[in-house]
Design a protein around this motif. Structure first.
Motif, PDB file in Angstrom:
ATOM      1  N   VAL A   1       0.824  -1.208   0.000  1.00 15.10           N
ATOM      2  CA  VAL A   1       0.000   0.000   0.000  1.00 15.10           C
ATOM      3  C   VAL A   1       0.856   1.255   0.000  1.00 15.10           C
ATOM      4  O   VAL A   1       0.459   2.277  -0.539  1.00 15.10           O
ATOM      5  N   ASN A   2       2.053   1.157   0.581  1.00 16.12           N
ATOM      6  CA  ASN A   2       2.912   2.326   0.677  1.00 16.12           C
ATOM      7  C   ASN A   2       4.367   1.893   0.603  1.00 16.12           C
ATOM      8  O   ASN A   2       4.852   1.209   1.505  1.00 16.12           O
ATOM      9  N   LEU A   3       5.066   2.305  -0.438  1.00 17.84           N
ATOM     10  CA  LEU A   3       6.496   2.079  -0.589  1.00 17.84           C
ATOM     11  C   LEU A   3       7.172   3.441  -0.680  1.00 17.84           C
ATOM     12  O   LEU A   3       7.052   4.129  -1.694  1.00 17.84           O
ATOM     13  N   SER A   4       7.881   3.827   0.379  1.00 24.97           N
ATOM     14  CA  SER A   4       8.513   5.154   0.454  1.00 24.97           C
ATOM     15  C   SER A   4       9.998   5.013   0.174  1.00 24.97           C
ATOM     16  O   SER A   4      10.741   4.412   0.960  1.00 24.97           O
ATOM     17  N   LEU A   5      10.428   5.581  -0.950  1.00 25.98           N
ATOM     18  CA  LEU A   5      11.836   5.544  -1.366  1.00 25.98           C
ATOM     19  C   LEU A   5      12.369   6.941  -1.674  1.00 25.98           C
ATOM     20  O   LEU A   5      13.414   7.088  -2.313  1.00 25.98           O
ATOM     21  N   SER A   6      11.692   7.955  -1.212  1.00 27.86           N
ATOM     22  CA  SER A   6      12.108   9.327  -1.513  1.00 27.86           C
ATOM     23  C   SER A   6      13.412   9.668  -0.805  1.00 27.86           C
ATOM     24  O   SER A   6      13.824   9.007   0.148  1.00 27.86           O
ATOM     25  N   ASN A   7      14.075  10.720  -1.331  1.00 29.73           N
ATOM     26  CA  ASN A   7      15.322  11.216  -0.741  1.00 29.73           C
ATOM     27  C   ASN A   7      16.393  10.135  -0.667  1.00 29.73           C
ATOM     28  O   ASN A   7      17.009   9.901   0.370  1.00 29.73           O
ATOM     29  N   ASN A   8      16.586   9.443  -1.816  1.00 27.69           N
ATOM     30  CA  ASN A   8      17.684   8.517  -1.994  1.00 27.69           C
ATOM     31  C   ASN A   8      18.396   8.877  -3.300  1.00 27.69           C
ATOM     32  O   ASN A   8      18.337  10.046  -3.736  1.00 27.69           O
ATOM     33  N   TYR A   9      19.042   7.887  -3.923  1.00 30.15           N
ATOM     34  CA  TYR A   9      19.773   8.155  -5.164  1.00 30.15           C
ATOM     35  C   TYR A   9      19.500   7.063  -6.203  1.00 30.15           C
ATOM     36  O   TYR A   9      20.385   6.675  -6.960  1.00 30.15           O
ATOM     37  N   PHE A  10      18.255   6.553  -6.233  1.00 27.17           N
ATOM     38  CA  PHE A  10      17.893   5.570  -7.245  1.00 27.17           C
ATOM     39  C   PHE A  10      17.986   6.195  -8.630  1.00 27.17           C
ATOM     40  O   PHE A  10      17.665   7.378  -8.824  1.00 27.17           O
ATOM     41  N   THR A  11      18.414   5.367  -9.611  1.00 25.69           N
ATOM     42  CA  THR A  11      18.629   5.883 -10.965  1.00 25.69           C
ATOM     43  C   THR A  11      17.710   5.274 -12.011  1.00 25.69           C
ATOM     44  O   THR A  11      17.671   5.757 -13.146  1.00 25.69           O
ATOM     45  N   SER A  12      16.959   4.222 -11.627  1.00 24.05           N
ATOM     46  CA  SER A  12      16.131   3.559 -12.641  1.00 24.05           C
ATOM     47  C   SER A  12      14.890   2.964 -12.002  1.00 24.05           C
ATOM     48  O   SER A  12      14.921   2.514 -10.845  1.00 24.05           O
ATOM     49  N   VAL A  13      13.795   2.940 -12.780  1.00 24.29           N
ATOM     50  CA  VAL A  13      12.539   2.384 -12.302  1.00 24.29           C
ATOM     51  C   VAL A  13      11.794   1.806 -13.504  1.00 24.29           C
ATOM     52  O   VAL A  13      11.793   2.378 -14.595  1.00 24.29           O
ATOM     53  N   GLY A  14      11.171   0.631 -13.308  1.00 21.19           N
ATOM     54  CA  GLY A  14      10.495  -0.055 -14.398  1.00 21.19           C
ATOM     55  C   GLY A  14       9.038   0.357 -14.541  1.00 21.19           C
ATOM     56  O   GLY A  14       8.513   1.160 -13.764  1.00 21.19           O
ATOM     57  N   PRO A  15       8.344  -0.211 -15.533  1.00 24.82           N
ATOM     58  CA  PRO A  15       6.967   0.199 -15.836  1.00 24.82           C
ATOM     59  C   PRO A  15       5.967  -0.115 -14.722  1.00 24.82           C
ATOM     60  O   PRO A  15       5.043   0.660 -14.486  1.00 24.82           O
ATOM     61  N   ILE A  16       6.123  -1.251 -14.050  1.00 26.28           N
ATOM     62  CA  ILE A  16       5.187  -1.575 -12.965  1.00 26.28           C
ATOM     63  C   ILE A  16       5.331  -0.565 -11.831  1.00 26.28           C
ATOM     64  O   ILE A  16       4.340  -0.058 -11.292  1.00 26.28           O
ATOM     65  N   CYS A  17       6.569  -0.257 -11.497  1.00 28.14           N
ATOM     66  CA  CYS A  17       6.805   0.721 -10.437  1.00 28.14           C
ATOM     67  C   CYS A  17       6.294   2.107 -10.847  1.00 28.14           C
ATOM     68  O   CYS A  17       5.735   2.845 -10.014  1.00 28.14           O
ATOM     69  N   ARG A  18       6.451   2.455 -12.104  1.00 25.77           N
ATOM     70  CA  ARG A  18       5.976   3.770 -12.568  1.00 25.77           C
ATOM     71  C   ARG A  18       4.461   3.888 -12.430  1.00 25.77           C
ATOM     72  O   ARG A  18       3.937   4.942 -12.090  1.00 25.77           O
ATOM     73  N   GLN A  19       3.768   2.788 -12.698  1.00 25.56           N
ATOM     74  CA  GLN A  19       2.317   2.825 -12.548  1.00 25.56           C
ATOM     75  C   GLN A  19       1.921   3.030 -11.089  1.00 25.56           C
ATOM     76  O   GLN A  19       0.974   3.757 -10.776  1.00 25.56           O
ATOM     77  N   LEU A  20       2.689   2.420 -10.172  1.00 20.32           N
ATOM     78  CA  LEU A  20       2.393   2.594  -8.751  1.00 20.32           C
ATOM     79  C   LEU A  20       2.714   4.010  -8.281  1.00 20.32           C
ATOM     80  O   LEU A  20       2.098   4.504  -7.335  1.00 20.32           O
ATOM     81  N   ILE A  21       3.665   4.650  -8.958  1.00 19.83           N
ATOM     82  CA  ILE A  21       3.944   6.058  -8.650  1.00 19.83           C
ATOM     83  C   ILE A  21       2.710   6.900  -8.987  1.00 19.83           C
ATOM     84  O   ILE A  21       2.295   7.763  -8.201  1.00 19.83           O
ATOM     85  N   LYS A  22       2.114   6.630 -10.131  1.00 23.55           N
ATOM     86  CA  LYS A  22       0.928   7.374 -10.548  1.00 23.55           C
ATOM     87  C   LYS A  22      -0.235   7.136  -9.593  1.00 23.55           C
ATOM     88  O   LYS A  22      -1.048   8.033  -9.356  1.00 23.55           O
ATOM     89  N   ASN A  23      -0.312   5.919  -9.059  1.00 21.45           N
ATOM     90  CA  ASN A  23      -1.419   5.579  -8.163  1.00 21.45           C
ATOM     91  C   ASN A  23      -1.176   6.016  -6.720  1.00 21.45           C
ATOM     92  O   ASN A  23      -2.022   5.786  -5.859  1.00 21.45           O
ATOM     93  N   GLY A  24      -0.025   6.610  -6.460  1.00 18.25           N
ATOM     94  CA  GLY A  24       0.269   7.091  -5.111  1.00 18.25           C
ATOM     95  C   GLY A  24       0.748   6.024  -4.158  1.00 18.25           C
ATOM     96  O   GLY A  24       0.807   6.255  -2.944  1.00 18.25           O
TER      97      GLY A  24
END
Length: 426
Positions: A339-362
């Protein structure tokens, strides 16, 4: 004739009065006619000390009250002594602590003791939110032999925790959170085999936490929001607790690999706001029953291990505010209950399509990272400065391992418009 006698009596009284007056005013002692010697003036006595007010009368002694059980008569003086120690009672709680009916005192609860089911004793105390102030609890709860539960959240009790509480053979819940206790960790709890719930959060305890506490048969261990300063114990994973919170202290060192050994018990782990370093161990993926893991605002580094994709019951996962980098594993974003995956304020450089959709969904928060073409990221200069120094983790091959069967993908994340929630357990 009568008048003559009366007149002579008056004359004699007057003469006697005239003789005595100088004795009082001149500080001399008058004697009879045969002893005409006069002593020197008396030396004035020192002034008397001021009167000390007597203490208030004690309450009715137990012998004058009618108690339902002798065990209640024995604890009555202990309660009265503690009542006299309370220096602030804004809610008027102690006004109910009068008479022999202890079981109806506000905050006090009676029951049958384990050693005598026909007896009645003081079994539990719940002072949560009473706002009572007292300089100590020493001499109170440690003197209540049948006490099984003591809750005193949100009061103004202070001092240290008496080592005598180890003598309370029935005590299984101890909650003194959100008070003003200080001193070292209350090591007396290490010998209390009946204890299953320990909550000392939001106090001012200092020093270190004995590693033996993680071997206790505790279901709940809340020690967050104190001033503990130490390396995370290597035996952290030995804990049998369901709920473990070490947040908001100053724990240092890496997250031990032993964390995976707690897989059969741990439900929620809170490690946020400490000084934990090192890379996230592969063994963290063994916490198959965990629903909440929060290690935000530490100094963790390295990539997210793919083993986190085995946390199929995980609902909230927080690594925000660390030094993590690399790609966010798609297998983590596929967790069905997330329900909530908080990864802000790090230095990740890549994210896939499934993760991008979850970003849109909050569901996922990836703000302030180094991901191109994603909104609200760090500047190029900031990311470049971070990656100038080569970074690595021990056992890099373990980060791609998945020690479980991949759970089926949940389409619920792809269509959900609900924002992430927080349980606010702290």
């Amino acid at each position: 004739m009568g008048n003559f006698i009366l007149l002579n009596i008056e004359h004699l009284f007057l003469a006697f009065f005239i003789i005595l007056i100088p004795c009082f005013f001149d500080g001399v002692i008058c004697t009879d006619s045969e002893s005409s010697s006069i002593l020197p003036p008396l030396i004035p006595l020192p002034p008397l000390p001021p009167l000390v007010p007597l203490p208030p009368l004690p309450p009715l002694i137990p012998q004058l009250l009618n108690f339902a059980d002798q065990r209640l008569a024995l604890v009555y003086p202990i309660i009265m002594t503690f009542r006299n120690m309370i220096i602030s009672d804004p809610l008027g709680i102690t006004q109910t602590w009068v008479g022999s009916d202890i079981c109806n005192y506000k905050g006090f609860y009676c029951d049958n003791p384990p050693d005598n089911k026909s007896a009645t004793t003081l079994a539990s105390i719940d002072f949560n939110g009473f706002q009572l102030s007292a300089p100590t609890l020493d001499g109170f709860i440690d003197q209540l032999p049948d006490l099984a539960l003591f809750h005193a959240n949100s009061n103004n009790f202070s001092g240290i925790v008496s080592p005598k509480i180890a003598n309370l053979q029935y005590l299984y819940e101890l909650d003194i959170s959100n008070n003003n206790f200080s001193g070292p960790f209350p090591t007396a709890v290490l010998t209390m085999n009946s204890l299953s719930f320990l909550d000392i959060r939001y106090n001012s305890f200092t020093g270190s936490v004995p590693p033996q506490i993680f071997k206790q048969t505790l279901d709940v261990l809340f020690i967050n929001n104190n001033n503990f300063i130490q390396k995370l114990p290597d035996n952290l994973g030995a804990t049998r607790a369901l709920y473990l919170t070490l947040a908001n202290n100053r724990f240092t060192g890496p997250l031990p690999k032993s964390i995976g050994s707690a897989s059969s018990s741990l439900k929620e782990v809170l490690l946020l706001n400490n000084l934990i370093t090192g890379c996230i161990p592969y063994e963290l993926g063994f916490l198959r029953d965990a629903t909440l893991f929060d290690a935000g605002n530490n100094l963790l580094t390295g990539p997210l291990p793919c083993s986190l994709g085995c946390l199929d019951k995980m609902e909230e996962l927080n690594f925000a505010g660390n030094l993590l980098y690399g790609k966010v594993p798609e297998v983590v974003c596929e967790l069905g209950n997330l329900v909530n995956l908080s990864l802000s304020n790090n230095y990740f450089t890549s994210v896939g399509p499934i993760c991008r959709q979850l970003i849109k969904n909050g569901v996922i928060d990836l703000r302030k990272n180094c991901i191109q073409h994603l909104a609200d990221q760090r500047s190029v200069e900031e990311c470049t400065l971070f990656f100038v120094n080569p970074r690595s983790c021990p056992d890099p091959s373990t980060f791609s391992l998945l020690p479980c069967k991949v759970p089926p993908k949940s389409k619920g994340h792809l269509v959900s418009d609900n924002a992430a929630f927080s349980k606010h357990r702290l």
